[in-house]
Design a protein around this motif. Structure first.
Motif, PDB file in Angstrom:
ATOM      1  N   THR A   1      27.940  45.742  46.609  1.00  0.00           N
ATOM      2  CA  THR A   1      29.263  45.948  47.205  1.00  0.00           C
ATOM      3  C   THR A   1      29.209  45.752  48.718  1.00  0.00           C
ATOM      4  N   HIS A   2      28.209  46.321  49.366  1.00  0.00           N
ATOM      5  CA  HIS A   2      28.043  46.146  50.811  1.00  0.00           C
ATOM      6  C   HIS A   2      27.895  44.665  51.144  1.00  0.00           C
ATOM      7  N   GLY A   3      27.051  43.969  50.400  1.00  0.00           N
ATOM      8  CA  GLY A   3      26.824  42.551  50.661  1.00  0.00           C
ATOM      9  C   GLY A   3      28.069  41.709  50.461  1.00  0.00           C
ATOM     10  N   LEU A   4      28.794  41.991  49.396  1.00  0.00           N
ATOM     11  CA  LEU A   4      30.003  41.212  49.112  1.00  0.00           C
ATOM     12  C   LEU A   4      31.071  41.444  50.168  1.00  0.00           C
ATOM     13  N   THR A   5      31.331  42.689  50.502  1.00  0.00           N
ATOM     14  CA  THR A   5      32.388  42.955  51.481  1.00  0.00           C
ATOM     15  C   THR A   5      32.011  42.378  52.850  1.00  0.00           C
ATOM     16  N   ALA A   6      30.745  42.418  53.218  1.00  0.00           N
ATOM     17  CA  ALA A   6      30.311  41.839  54.495  1.00  0.00           C
ATOM     18  C   ALA A   6      30.488  40.315  54.484  1.00  0.00           C
ATOM     19  N   THR A   7      30.133  39.686  53.373  1.00  0.00           N
ATOM     20  CA  THR A   7      30.279  38.231  53.262  1.00  0.00           C
ATOM     21  C   THR A   7      31.739  37.826  53.355  1.00  0.00           C
ATOM     22  N   ILE A   8      32.591  38.527  52.642  1.00  0.00           N
ATOM     23  CA  ILE A   8      34.023  38.205  52.686  1.00  0.00           C
ATOM     24  C   ILE A   8      34.574  38.441  54.088  1.00  0.00           C
ATOM     25  N   ALA A   9      34.256  39.580  54.673  1.00  0.00           N
ATOM     26  CA  ALA A   9      34.793  39.919  55.998  1.00  0.00           C
ATOM     27  C   ALA A   9      34.416  38.879  57.044  1.00  0.00           C
ATOM     28  N   SER A  10      33.199  38.382  56.990  1.00  0.00           N
ATOM     29  CA  SER A  10      32.764  37.424  58.012  1.00  0.00           C
ATOM     30  C   SER A  10      33.216  35.995  57.722  1.00  0.00           C
TER      31      SER A  10
END
Length: 166
Positions: free
Chosen positions: A17-26
């Motif tokens: 979840t952390h990885g996905l949200t960071a990827t989407i946000a950036s």
């Protein structure tokens, strides 16, 4: 003592979840607006189901009539909620005893149908459900030229081992 493998699955879910949200946000500006909406819809569905099953695990009525929000939240709101919810699941799984894991809980699905699952089965559902939809989002990211974050259980396990003291 944590209830293996449920504690591992919830830590994996938190990591993914952390990885996905960071990827989407950036990369949000790189994603087509239609695909952004699809991604947010999928994130909302994951979050809503996570919240429903959190209520089920705590034997509280969830009051939901659908496995999604009535109004689509903003990405940033969902990302914040997903992180908090992921932390809750890790804490929950860490404190789960073997007897609790096997306890059967009666609940109601969002469509009104009765449900009955063990706490362990609910955690398995939450883990696999999120994985499935993160895969959907990964395809949308790739379609928009964005490399999805590493999301395999093997990647998580390797990252955990490199973080542990020798």
């Amino acid at each position: 003592m944590p209830a293996y493998p449920y504690d591992t699955l919830m830590r994996y879910k938190r990591w993914a979840t952390h990885g996905l949200t960071a990827t989407i946000a950036s990369n949000l500006e790189r994603i087509d607006p239609f695909d952004q909406t699809l991604i947010v819809r999928l994130l909302d569905h994951i979050q809503t189901v996570d919240e429903i099953f959190g209520d089920n695990l705590e034997c509280r009525p969830h009051g939901r009539r659908a496995p999604r929000s009535s109004e689509l939240p903003e990405f940033e709101t969902l990302a914040r909620k997903a992180i908090v919810t992921a932390e809750w699941y890790v804490s929950y799984a860490d404190l789960l005893t073997h007897a609790q894991r096997d306890e059967t809980i009666d609940f109601t699905f969002s469509n009104g149908s009765p449900g009955r699952m063990t706490r362990g089965d609910m955690l398995l559902h939450v883990a696999t459900h999120g994985t499935y939809h993160r895969g959907n989002i990964g395809i949308l990211l790739q379609k928009n030229g964005v490399e999805p974050n590493a999301d395999r259980l093997t990647d998580f396990l390797m990252s955990e081992r490199t973080l542990e003291p020798a």
